[in-house]
Design a protein around this motif. Sequence first.
Motif, PDB file in Angstrom:
ATOM      1  N   GLN A  74       0.794  -1.218   0.000  1.00 32.47           N
ATOM      2  CA  GLN A  74       0.000   0.000   0.000  1.00 32.47           C
ATOM      3  C   GLN A  74       0.831   1.275   0.000  1.00 32.47           C
ATOM      4  OE1 GLN A  74      -3.232  -0.215  -0.490  1.00 32.47           O
ATOM      5  NE2 GLN A  74      -3.028  -2.447  -0.415  1.00 32.47           N
ATOM      6  N   SER A  75       2.142   1.163   0.226  1.00 32.60           N
ATOM      7  CA  SER A  75       2.994   2.343   0.284  1.00 32.60           C
ATOM      8  C   SER A  75       2.999   3.074  -1.055  1.00 32.60           C
ATOM      9  CB  SER A  75       4.427   1.952   0.658  1.00 32.60           C
ATOM     10  OG  SER A  75       4.475   1.434   1.968  1.00 32.60           O
ATOM     11  N   LEU A  76       3.090   4.391  -0.974  1.00 30.32           N
ATOM     12  CA  LEU A  76       3.120   5.201  -2.186  1.00 30.32           C
ATOM     13  C   LEU A  76       4.406   4.947  -2.964  1.00 30.32           C
ATOM     14  CD1 LEU A  76       1.826   8.595  -0.772  1.00 30.32           C
ATOM     15  CD2 LEU A  76       0.549   6.940  -2.142  1.00 30.32           C
ATOM     16  N   SER A  77       4.302   4.992  -4.267  1.00 27.58           N
ATOM     17  CA  SER A  77       5.478   4.764  -5.098  1.00 27.58           C
ATOM     18  C   SER A  77       6.378   5.997  -5.094  1.00 27.58           C
ATOM     19  CB  SER A  77       5.059   4.442  -6.530  1.00 27.58           C
ATOM     20  OG  SER A  77       4.299   5.499  -7.072  1.00 27.58           O
ATOM     21  N   ARG A  78       7.594   5.811  -5.585  1.00 29.36           N
ATOM     22  CA  ARG A  78       8.567   6.892  -5.553  1.00 29.36           C
ATOM     23  C   ARG A  78       8.160   8.046  -6.455  1.00 29.36           C
ATOM     24  NH1 ARG A  78      10.984   3.147  -9.073  1.00 29.36           N
ATOM     25  NH2 ARG A  78      11.407   4.022 -11.126  1.00 29.36           N
ATOM     26  N   THR A  79       8.798   9.167  -6.211  1.00 28.51           N
ATOM     27  CA  THR A  79       8.580  10.364  -7.008  1.00 28.51           C
ATOM     28  C   THR A  79       9.845  10.644  -7.814  1.00 28.51           C
ATOM     29  OG1 THR A  79       7.137  11.255  -5.305  1.00 28.51           O
ATOM     30  CG2 THR A  79       8.004  12.814  -6.909  1.00 28.51           C
ATOM     31  N   ASP A  80       9.696  10.978  -9.093  1.00 30.87           N
ATOM     32  CA  ASP A  80      10.833  11.321  -9.940  1.00 30.87           C
ATOM     33  C   ASP A  80      10.772  12.813 -10.235  1.00 30.87           C
ATOM     34  OD1 ASP A  80      11.642   8.630 -10.107  1.00 30.87           O
ATOM     35  OD2 ASP A  80      10.201   8.270 -11.708  1.00 30.87           O
ATOM     36  N   LEU A  81      11.670  13.588  -9.624  1.00 29.72           N
ATOM     37  CA  LEU A  81      11.613  15.044  -9.720  1.00 29.72           C
ATOM     38  C   LEU A  81      12.790  15.642 -10.487  1.00 29.72           C
ATOM     39  CD1 LEU A  81      10.358  15.805  -6.100  1.00 29.72           C
ATOM     40  CD2 LEU A  81       9.025  15.829  -8.216  1.00 29.72           C
ATOM     41  N   GLY A  82      13.663  14.805 -11.017  1.00 26.69           N
ATOM     42  CA  GLY A  82      14.704  15.307 -11.902  1.00 26.69           C
ATOM     43  C   GLY A  82      16.060  15.540 -11.266  1.00 26.69           C
ATOM     44  N   SER A  83      16.172  15.450  -9.944  1.00 26.99           N
ATOM     45  CA  SER A  83      17.476  15.544  -9.293  1.00 26.99           C
ATOM     46  C   SER A  83      17.477  14.611  -8.094  1.00 26.99           C
ATOM     47  CB  SER A  83      17.781  16.981  -8.845  1.00 26.99           C
ATOM     48  OG  SER A  83      17.093  17.295  -7.646  1.00 26.99           O
ATOM     49  N   VAL A  84      18.645  14.103  -7.751  1.00 31.75           N
ATOM     50  CA  VAL A  84      18.713  13.146  -6.649  1.00 31.75           C
ATOM     51  C   VAL A  84      18.312  13.801  -5.335  1.00 31.75           C
ATOM     52  CG1 VAL A  84      21.186  13.499  -6.140  1.00 31.75           C
ATOM     53  CG2 VAL A  84      20.087  11.302  -5.625  1.00 31.75           C
ATOM     54  N   LEU A  85      18.661  15.083  -5.154  1.00 31.96           N
ATOM     55  CA  LEU A  85      18.285  15.759  -3.911  1.00 31.96           C
ATOM     56  C   LEU A  85      16.775  15.890  -3.796  1.00 31.96           C
ATOM     57  CD1 LEU A  85      18.841  17.245  -1.306  1.00 31.96           C
ATOM     58  CD2 LEU A  85      19.197  19.345  -2.643  1.00 31.96           C
ATOM     59  N   GLU A  86      16.129  16.337  -4.859  1.00 32.01           N
ATOM     60  CA  GLU A  86      14.672  16.511  -4.792  1.00 32.01           C
ATOM     61  C   GLU A  86      13.961  15.169  -4.648  1.00 32.01           C
ATOM     62  OE1 GLU A  86      13.111  19.383  -4.358  1.00 32.01           O
ATOM     63  OE2 GLU A  86      15.165  20.140  -4.247  1.00 32.01           O
ATOM     64  N   ASP A  87      14.472  14.151  -5.332  1.00 30.17           N
ATOM     65  CA  ASP A  87      13.870  12.824  -5.209  1.00 30.17           C
ATOM     66  C   ASP A  87      13.967  12.320  -3.766  1.00 30.17           C
ATOM     67  OD1 ASP A  87      13.288  12.837  -7.882  1.00 30.17           O
ATOM     68  OD2 ASP A  87      14.958  11.534  -8.461  1.00 30.17           O
ATOM     69  N   LEU A  88      15.141  12.469  -3.159  1.00 33.13           N
ATOM     70  CA  LEU A  88      15.322  11.953  -1.804  1.00 33.13           C
ATOM     71  C   LEU A  88      14.669  12.846  -0.757  1.00 33.13           C
ATOM     72  CD1 LEU A  88      18.909  10.446  -1.994  1.00 33.13           C
ATOM     73  CD2 LEU A  88      16.681   9.323  -2.237  1.00 33.13           C
ATOM     74  N   ARG A  89      14.487  14.106  -1.060  1.00 30.88           N
ATOM     75  CA  ARG A  89      13.665  14.944  -0.167  1.00 30.88           C
ATOM     76  C   ARG A  89      12.225  14.448  -0.169  1.00 30.88           C
ATOM     77  NH1 ARG A  89      14.242  21.105  -1.559  1.00 30.88           N
ATOM     78  NH2 ARG A  89      13.007  21.311   0.347  1.00 30.88           N
ATOM     79  N   ALA A  90      11.743  14.019  -1.337  1.00 27.11           N
ATOM     80  CA  ALA A  90      10.397  13.450  -1.418  1.00 27.11           C
ATOM     81  C   ALA A  90      10.320  12.155  -0.619  1.00 27.11           C
ATOM     82  CB  ALA A  90      10.009  13.209  -2.875  1.00 27.11           C
ATOM     83  N   CYS A 139      16.226   6.236  -8.143  1.00 28.67           N
ATOM     84  CA  CYS A 139      16.471   7.677  -8.034  1.00 28.67           C
ATOM     85  C   CYS A 139      17.962   7.955  -7.845  1.00 28.67           C
ATOM     86  CB  CYS A 139      15.695   8.261  -6.852  1.00 28.67           C
ATOM     87  SG  CYS A 139      13.900   8.145  -7.006  1.00 28.67           S
ATOM     88  N   VAL A 140      18.603   7.143  -7.019  1.00 29.46           N
ATOM     89  CA  VAL A 140      20.037   7.325  -6.783  1.00 29.46           C
ATOM     90  C   VAL A 140      20.835   6.915  -8.016  1.00 29.46           C
ATOM     91  CG1 VAL A 140      21.971   6.719  -5.291  1.00 29.46           C
ATOM     92  CG2 VAL A 140      19.665   6.946  -4.318  1.00 29.46           C
ATOM     93  N   ARG A 141      20.434   5.844  -8.660  1.00 30.41           N
ATOM     94  CA  ARG A 141      21.136   5.408  -9.872  1.00 30.41           C
ATOM     95  C   ARG A 141      21.104   6.496 -10.942  1.00 30.41           C
ATOM     96  NH1 ARG A 141      18.690  -0.667  -9.927  1.00 30.41           N
ATOM     97  NH2 ARG A 141      20.247  -1.626  -8.558  1.00 30.41           N
ATOM     98  N   ARG A 142      19.949   7.150 -11.080  1.00 31.10           N
ATOM     99  CA  ARG A 142      19.864   8.232 -12.067  1.00 31.10           C
ATOM    100  C   ARG A 142      20.737   9.414 -11.658  1.00 31.10           C
ATOM    101  NH1 ARG A 142      14.616   6.275 -12.525  1.00 31.10           N
ATOM    102  NH2 ARG A 142      13.860   7.648 -10.879  1.00 31.10           N
ATOM    103  N   GLY A 143      20.859   9.633 -10.348  1.00 36.26           N
ATOM    104  CA  GLY A 143      21.756  10.684  -9.880  1.00 36.26           C
ATOM    105  C   GLY A 143      23.199  10.404 -10.255  1.00 36.26           C
ATOM    106  N   LEU A 149      26.274  12.245  -8.369  1.00 34.27           N
ATOM    107  CA  LEU A 149      26.948  11.411  -7.384  1.00 34.27           C
ATOM    108  C   LEU A 149      28.051  10.636  -8.069  1.00 34.27           C
ATOM    109  CD1 LEU A 149      23.817   9.951  -5.505  1.00 34.27           C
ATOM    110  CD2 LEU A 149      25.175  11.968  -4.891  1.00 34.27           C
ATOM    111  N   PRO A 150      29.101  10.270  -7.339  1.00 36.51           N
ATOM    112  CA  PRO A 150      30.231   9.571  -7.983  1.00 36.51           C
ATOM    113  C   PRO A 150      29.882   8.155  -8.419  1.00 36.51           C
ATOM    114  CG  PRO A 150      30.554   9.735  -5.601  1.00 36.51           C
ATOM    115  CD  PRO A 150      29.357  10.577  -5.923  1.00 36.51           C
TER     116      PRO A 150
END
Length: 202
Positions: A74-90, A139-143, A149-150
């Motif tokens: 039932q958990s909400l799916s991830r959000t894709d906001l275009g940057s790793v910081l914004e994604d992880l803030r979500a 989200c992290v992989r896309r970052g 990210l390195p």
Amino acid sequence: MSAEPGTVRPGGRTARVRAAVLRAAGDMLVERGFAHLDLADVARRAEVGKTTVYRRWGNVTGLVADLLADMAEQSLSRTDLGSVLEDLRANAALVQRTLADPRQGALFRAVIAAATCDARTAEALHRFYEVRVAEWVPCVRRGVERGELPAGTDPAQVVRAVSAPLYYTLLTTGTAPDPAAADRAARAAVAAAAAGVYTTDG
């Protein structure tokens, strides 16, 4: 070979029975704790036959394992906001809202406490977090792909680093983290990841 109790995902009327029983189990877990959870009492609250509950879940640990599986579903799916910081803030905001919810926060505390003394509950809790972490790993992989990210960054470690301080606050103070804490957790995790803290080569 028959499935282990509490692992079959039913449909139709059976799904409605499952939903009623899991809701009752969650409420009673919050109210009484794992040690006082009783299948017969759950059946009465859910207005379901006791035999049905025992046949389907077998025991309390089977019921709690299914409750955790349902929470993951039932958990909400991830959000894709275009940057790793914004994604992880979500991601952090989602965790914070869950822990601040009067019922959900209490339910997580009860389940985590139960997992310390019951192996099957611990295994179910582990599976629950595996699902949630895996949901946000892309989200992290896309970052990494965008160069934020390195290379070699361990995505799962970064995702766990976001939620870890939020759960720590809940468990050590009994108070849910606030939105500002969620924002700090995300920023700290991304800053550490950008500095190479979570790269697999050390």
